[in-house]
Enzyme design. Structure first.
Site, PDB file in Angstrom:
ATOM      1  N   ASP A   5       1.037   6.273 -14.442  1.00 42.27           N
ATOM      2  CA  ASP A   5       2.005   5.932 -14.043  1.00 42.27           C
ATOM      3  C   ASP A   5       3.021   5.628 -15.607  1.00 42.27           C
ATOM      4  OD1 ASP A   5       4.198   4.484 -11.939  1.00 42.27           O
ATOM      5  OD2 ASP A   5       4.266   3.475 -13.959  1.00 42.27           O
ATOM      6  N   PHE A  53       6.264   4.401 -10.224  1.00 41.20           N
ATOM      7  CA  PHE A  53       6.153   5.824  -9.698  1.00 41.20           C
ATOM      8  C   PHE A  53       4.990   5.931  -9.017  1.00 41.20           C
ATOM      9  CE2 PHE A  53       9.307   6.700 -13.266  1.00 41.20           C
ATOM     10  CZ  PHE A  53      10.434   6.408 -12.467  1.00 41.20           C
ATOM     11  N   ASP A  54       3.781   5.412  -9.332  1.00 39.99           N
ATOM     12  CA  ASP A  54       2.583   5.381  -8.545  1.00 39.99           C
ATOM     13  C   ASP A  54       3.050   4.750  -7.239  1.00 39.99           C
ATOM     14  OD1 ASP A  54       0.364   6.218  -9.638  1.00 39.99           O
ATOM     15  OD2 ASP A  54       0.089   4.361 -10.922  1.00 39.99           O
ATOM     16  N   VAL A  55       3.742   3.632  -6.875  1.00 37.27           N
ATOM     17  CA  VAL A  55       4.053   3.174  -5.621  1.00 37.27           C
ATOM     18  C   VAL A  55       5.106   4.153  -4.924  1.00 37.27           C
ATOM     19  CG1 VAL A  55       5.461   1.298  -4.480  1.00 37.27           C
ATOM     20  CG2 VAL A  55       3.888   0.769  -6.368  1.00 37.27           C
ATOM     21  N   GLY A  57       2.930   6.834  -3.676  1.00 40.28           N
ATOM     22  CA  GLY A  57       2.418   6.450  -2.440  1.00 40.28           C
ATOM     23  C   GLY A  57       3.188   6.464  -1.199  1.00 40.28           C
TER      24      GLY A  57
END
Length: 404
Positions: A155, A183-185, A188
């Site tokens: 991320d 940005f991972d979230v 997802g």
């Protein structure tokens, strides 16, 4: 709905209550760390049976401490509720066969291996779709499968390369990352929407498809108005500290004791703010009467607002401005934020699991009126559900087997 497992068997073996909107859907979760596990936890919360296939050493996030709860990483606990864990060595033919049997039983597969990393095991999309054409196969990478295939999918790299860090921090200071793997979230969340879209389409066609996501594309999409400023307007955004490029006042302001946020989005809100400050004349002053004028004269306006706010403390202003329907907020710590949500009746903390293994977790963000989310299972121990997964595979013979 095609290829959806028997609810009675899933409830008997895994203890799923079968109440969520995805009850009966089986997800083979070959993802690790954050973006993929967050997506599959949201699917699991909605009733899907998620089989988390880990390496024999476990998801990397299990070792990411501190902080921890009774020796378990809170990072791992945050994104792995409602799943079943089985640890398998893909390089062992017998254990690889178990992975294939899980995939043969699944409706959805989620993976975030490096591009091409599953090909040597015959678990890449092209290989799997040859014998499971109805499978929804979701792949998450850092920077795609072409020129960015060799870049590690972290991320922080996406925050740097997308321009996010160039926008975060004071105008005269260093770039900063966001305080969460943003940005991972976001990726997802995009994965969940993509999977559900592909799953819906499969109901009509009976055919699955490859759903591909990467952190950088999600980042550029998530930058919304900032990326659009360049793409559509040719303007390159820059760091502005806590200020907003298009709205003013829209930032923290000092009060008698500490800072608080004021977020004015239109002229009516600004007029009510001025009334509360005892300076109604500011709302009709040509320097501040419109959004554009306030932006152009923000330096002068800021000092006038600070002068007015300096007469009371933040808690007092929060109550007064809130009553006048002026968007505002005190700046809280995470602990205070949780308690504030509790005070609003949002019930942000839910217990996942039962008995000796019951873990406090943050509730699923969506409420369903007819098919409620449940929190049956605490985040799993490594390989903690091997016997149940194997019993399920023996109990329900898959309709499709990989060609030998």
């Amino acid at each position: 709905m095609s290829r959806v497992d028997d609810l009675g068997v899933l409830e008997e073996i895994f203890g799923r209550r079968g109440t969520g909107p995805l009850a009966g859907v089986v997800v083979a979760d070959l993802s690790r760390v954050l973006a993929g596990p967050y997506a599959t936890m949201l699917l699991a919360d909605m009733g899907a049976t998620v089989i988390k296939v880990e390496s024999t050493t476990g998801d990397d996030a299990r070792a990411w401490v501190p902080p921890h709860r009774d020796g378990e990483s809170t990072f791992f606990l945050s994104v792995n509720r409602n799943k079943q864990s089985i640890a398998l060595d893909f390089s062992d033919p017998a254990q690889l066969r178990v992975v294939e049997r899980i995939i043969a039983r699944a409706d959805v597969l989620v993976e975030n291996f490096k591009p091409g990393g599953l090909r040597r095991y015959g678990l890449d999309y092209d290989s799997v779709s040859a014998w499971r054409p109805d499978l929804v196969y979701a792949s998450i990478t850092g920077f795609g499968t072409a020129g960015g295939a060799d870049l590690p999918g972290y991320d922080l790299l996406a925050q740097a390369l997308s321009g996010m860090m160039s926008l975060t921090g004071s105008a005269s200071g260093e770039p900063y990352r966001a305080g969460v793997a943003l940005f991972d979230v976001i990726t997802g969340l995009h994965a969940v929407s993509g999977i559900l879209g592909a799953f819906h389409e499969r109901q009509g066609s009976g055919t699955g498809q490859h759903v591909e996501l990467n952190l950088l594309t999600s980042a550029l999409s998530g930058l919304v108005n900032q990326s659009a400023a360049y793409v559509a307007g040719g303007s390159v955004p820059t760091r502005m500290g806590n200020e907003h490029p298009s709205l003013y006042p829209y930032e923290p302001f000092p009060t008698l004791d500490k800072n608080m946020v004021i977020a004015v989005g239109n002229n009516g809100q600004f007029a009510r703010l001025c009334q509360c400050l005892g300076a109604p004349e500011l709302a009709v002053d040509e320097r501040f009467a419109t959004v554009g004028a306030r932006n152009a004269n923000r330096v002068e306006l800021r000092q006038l607002l600070i002068d007015g706010l300096s007469t009371r403390n933040a808690a007092d202003w929060f109550e007064r401005l809130k009553a006048a329907q002026v968007p505002c907020a005190p700046i809280l710590g995470v602990d205070e934020g949780v308690h504030f949500a509790e005070g609003l009746g949002l019930e942000p903390v839910v217990m996942a699991g039962f008995g000796e293994r019951e873990i406090p977790t943050v509730r699923h963000p969506v409420d369903f009126s007819r098919t409620p989310v449940d929190y049956t299972h605490a985040p799993p121990l490594l390989d903690g559900d091997r016997d149940r997964v194997l019993a399920w595979l023996e109990r329900v013979e898959p309709e499709v087997r990989k060609a030998s």
